[in-house]
Design an enzyme around this catalytic site. Structure first.
Site, PDB file in Angstrom:
ATOM      1  N   LEU A  39      15.525  -7.034  13.250  1.00  0.00           N
ATOM      2  CA  LEU A  39      14.157  -7.149  13.797  1.00  0.00           C
ATOM      3  C   LEU A  39      13.488  -8.325  13.106  1.00  0.00           C
ATOM      4  O   LEU A  39      13.447  -8.351  11.870  1.00  0.00           O
ATOM      5  CB  LEU A  39      13.328  -5.908  13.452  1.00  0.00           C
ATOM      6  CG  LEU A  39      13.511  -4.603  14.221  1.00  0.00           C
ATOM      7  CD1 LEU A  39      12.571  -3.553  13.634  1.00  0.00           C
ATOM      8  CD2 LEU A  39      13.234  -4.784  15.712  1.00  0.00           C
ATOM      9  N   HIS A  40      12.993  -9.267  13.868  1.00  0.00           N
ATOM     10  CA  HIS A  40      12.229 -10.330  13.200  1.00  0.00           C
ATOM     11  C   HIS A  40      11.146 -10.961  14.067  1.00  0.00           C
ATOM     12  O   HIS A  40      10.373 -11.778  13.589  1.00  0.00           O
ATOM     13  CB  HIS A  40      13.164 -11.430  12.685  1.00  0.00           C
ATOM     14  CG  HIS A  40      13.654 -12.352  13.763  1.00  0.00           C
ATOM     15  ND1 HIS A  40      14.686 -12.023  14.602  1.00  0.00           N
ATOM     16  CD2 HIS A  40      13.229 -13.574  14.151  1.00  0.00           C
ATOM     17  CE1 HIS A  40      14.880 -13.003  15.454  1.00  0.00           C
ATOM     18  NE2 HIS A  40      14.009 -13.969  15.211  1.00  0.00           N
ATOM     19  N   ARG A  41      11.062 -10.573  15.359  1.00  0.00           N
ATOM     20  CA  ARG A  41      10.040 -11.197  16.223  1.00  0.00           C
ATOM     21  C   ARG A  41       8.656 -10.856  15.685  1.00  0.00           C
ATOM     22  O   ARG A  41       8.385  -9.679  15.377  1.00  0.00           O
ATOM     23  CB  ARG A  41      10.118 -10.653  17.646  1.00  0.00           C
ATOM     24  CG  ARG A  41      11.383 -10.933  18.333  1.00  0.00           C
ATOM     25  CD  ARG A  41      11.294 -12.081  19.338  1.00  0.00           C
ATOM     26  NE  ARG A  41      12.624 -12.593  19.487  1.00  0.00           N
ATOM     27  CZ  ARG A  41      13.001 -13.847  19.289  1.00  0.00           C
ATOM     28  NH1 ARG A  41      12.124 -14.772  18.989  1.00  0.00           N
ATOM     29  NH2 ARG A  41      14.246 -14.205  19.411  1.00  0.00           N
TER      30      ARG A  41
ATOM     31  N   ARG B  28      11.127 -12.784   7.183  1.00  0.00           N
ATOM     32  CA  ARG B  28       9.832 -12.488   7.817  1.00  0.00           C
ATOM     33  C   ARG B  28       9.534 -10.981   7.777  1.00  0.00           C
ATOM     34  O   ARG B  28       8.399 -10.558   7.615  1.00  0.00           O
ATOM     35  CB  ARG B  28       9.866 -12.959   9.280  1.00  0.00           C
ATOM     36  CG  ARG B  28       8.693 -12.488  10.119  1.00  0.00           C
ATOM     37  CD  ARG B  28       8.870 -12.900  11.564  1.00  0.00           C
ATOM     38  NE  ARG B  28       8.540 -14.296  11.762  1.00  0.00           N
ATOM     39  CZ  ARG B  28       7.303 -14.792  11.834  1.00  0.00           C
ATOM     40  NH1 ARG B  28       6.281 -13.992  11.698  1.00  0.00           N
ATOM     41  NH2 ARG B  28       7.111 -16.063  12.017  1.00  0.00           N
TER      42      ARG B  28
ATOM     43  N   ASP C 259      15.987  -7.516  18.315  1.00  0.00           N
ATOM     44  CA  ASP C 259      15.037  -8.280  19.124  1.00  0.00           C
ATOM     45  C   ASP C 259      15.416  -9.760  19.117  1.00  0.00           C
ATOM     46  O   ASP C 259      14.628 -10.614  19.484  1.00  0.00           O
ATOM     47  CB  ASP C 259      13.591  -8.068  18.642  1.00  0.00           C
ATOM     48  CG  ASP C 259      13.371  -8.487  17.197  1.00  0.00           C
ATOM     49  OD1 ASP C 259      14.297  -9.029  16.559  1.00  0.00           O
ATOM     50  OD2 ASP C 259      12.248  -8.283  16.696  1.00  0.00           O
TER      51      ASP C 259
END
Ligand code: UD1
Length: 414
Positions: free
Chosen positions: A230-232, A265, A316
């Protein structure tokens, strides 16, 4: 020696020198990488260019990603080697990062005058370097062109549209891309369907990935764990949303451990939430039979190995939708849209939106149906065959040969 013989000899030397120049001359091509996903796209193209004596590939790293785990390990594992130029741009707001890439890359382009600039994907560095090329009147080739999520709140969508609008050669991975480009009024003569260059890297690395010790180090077995990425910004920047998502994944992890290589992030935001069932994996221990296990960003080969034998991937990311499609691994894409529709129509990807309850339902359904076994038996999408970089380089060489840049003019710049 009589003077006329001296003159003849001099002229032979001059001619000899020119012939030598022409013989050694190469078209100078800047291959740009900036962020992690650019590396697996540019590696096979650079390797293929190195095989042709008329090309001088120059690797330019903007430095958008700079940590060892986000950059250096990929350069090493993909045999890219040290960049010829590292612009060391680093992190910043999107506009500051884009502007700084443009400023530094612009200076380099001005000094070196490449014959072609090749950019890949949709990160800030891609758009920034394409814009520099357009303004310096240097042709730009865009690898992975034409993908559209139709969601302009994603920074990558802006990068895709702008990059395509200023590029001269557009290399596409799937049929939807050409449709999108034609709809935007792009000249069809610029569009080339070449297949998926990420698959070239995957094919290159798969045997090593299957030998990776990562699974043993984690203590997980084939088909008995889930991989999560997950990083969006839309998924990880808001702590309330992120907590709801991770709590749904905690429920999924009651049946199988969830391995979570964590992007910088996401790292600080997720760890601050103090979710008891989410623990940091320590390399000296095995993971438990349940729970979310965070680990630092995995190297390319380790990550590919983990994905290849996972029961399911939740992500994502853009590229992972394609990698799971090629490998036949069930993938749940935790987004409202995808710019890669072929991964759904022909692959193992399911677009499930961003509602955590839906994620839980979909994940339980995949695990209950043991889709993993079934999904092994199908053919990857057209031209996802490990040879996209050969097609790209062949088109690039033809383009340069016809571009009107003479070999000797190129030689003057070497
Ligand atoms: C970028 C790309 C995204 C791609 C992703 C892959 C854009 C708009 N986004 O997002 O499309 O999927 O890379 O990873 O270009 N950081 C580090 N070390 C690094 C790099 C970043 O600690 O080596 C941290 C920084 O604090 C930075 C944050 O990660 O603020 C985000 O990095 P950035 O490059 O801005 O975007 P990504 O989220 O990585």
């Amino acid at each position: 020696m009589p003077s006329h013989q001296v003159r003849i000899r001099e002229s032979i030397l001059v001619v000899g020198h020119c012939v030598d120049c022409m013989y050694k001359s190469k078209f100078k091509v800047f291959n740009v990488v900036g962020a992690r996903p650019n590396m697996m796209k540019m590696a096979p193209i650079t390797a293929e260019m190195r095989r042709h004596s008329d090309l001088q590939p120059v690797l330019v790293h903007t430095g958008q990603h700079y940590d060892f785990a986000m950059s250096q390990v990929f350069l090493e594992q993909l045999n890219l080697g040290e960049p010829d130029h590292n612009l060391q741009v680093g992190s910043g707001t999107h506009h500051a990062q884009t502007a700084e890439v443009m400023r530094r890359f612009g200076e380099l382009v001005h000094a070196e005058r490449p014959d072609l600039i090749v950019v890949a994907g949709d990160v800030n560095s891609t758009m920034a370097c394409a814009l520099v090329g357009a303004k310096e009147l240097i042709p730009v080739a865009h690898v992975e062109s034409g993908l559209r999520s139709f969601d302009r709140t994603m920074p990558e969508e802006i990068n895709r549209v702008v990059t395509d609008s200023v590029s001269d050669i557009l290399f596409t991975t799937e049929a939807s891309a050409a449709e999108n480009l034609l709809h935007e009024g792009i000249d069809p003569g610029k569009i080339h369907f070449v297949g998926n260059v990420m698959v070239d890297s995957l094919v290159y690395a798969l045997a090593a990935a299957r030998r990776s010790p990562m699974r043993d180090q984690l203590g997980v077995r084939w088909g008995e764990y889930v991989v999560l990425t997950l990083h969006r910004p839309a998924n990880v920047d808001d702590p309330i949303r992120l907590r709801a998502t991770l709590e749904a994944i905690v429920k999924i992890s009651e049946d199988l451990p969830v391995i979570f290589p964590i992007h910088p992030r996401t790292a600080s935001r997720a760890l601050e939430l103090n979710i008891a069932q989410m623990q940091a994996w320590s390399p000296s221990e095995k993971v438990g039979s349940s729970g979310i296990w965070t680990m630092p960003p995995a190297s390319y080969i380790d990550f590919l190995g983990l994905v290849d034998s996972a029961a399911m991937v939740i992500t994502d990311s853009g590229g992972i939708q394609e990698e799971t499609t090629y490998l036949g691994v069930p993938c749940l894409t935790f987004r409202d849209n995808t710019e890669r529709p072929i991964t759904i129509t022909e692959g193992t990807n399911r677009l499930i939106g961003t509602n955590p309850q839906n994620l839980l339902r979909e994940a339980q359904a995949v695990l209950a149906r043991s889709l993993r076994q079934v999904s092994r038996n199908y053919t990857p999408p057209g031209l996802w065959d490990g040879h996209a970089s050969e097609r790209i380089v062949s088109i690039v060489r033809n383009y340069l040969a016809k571009s009107g840049i003479t070999v000797s003019a190129a030689a003057g710049r070497v």
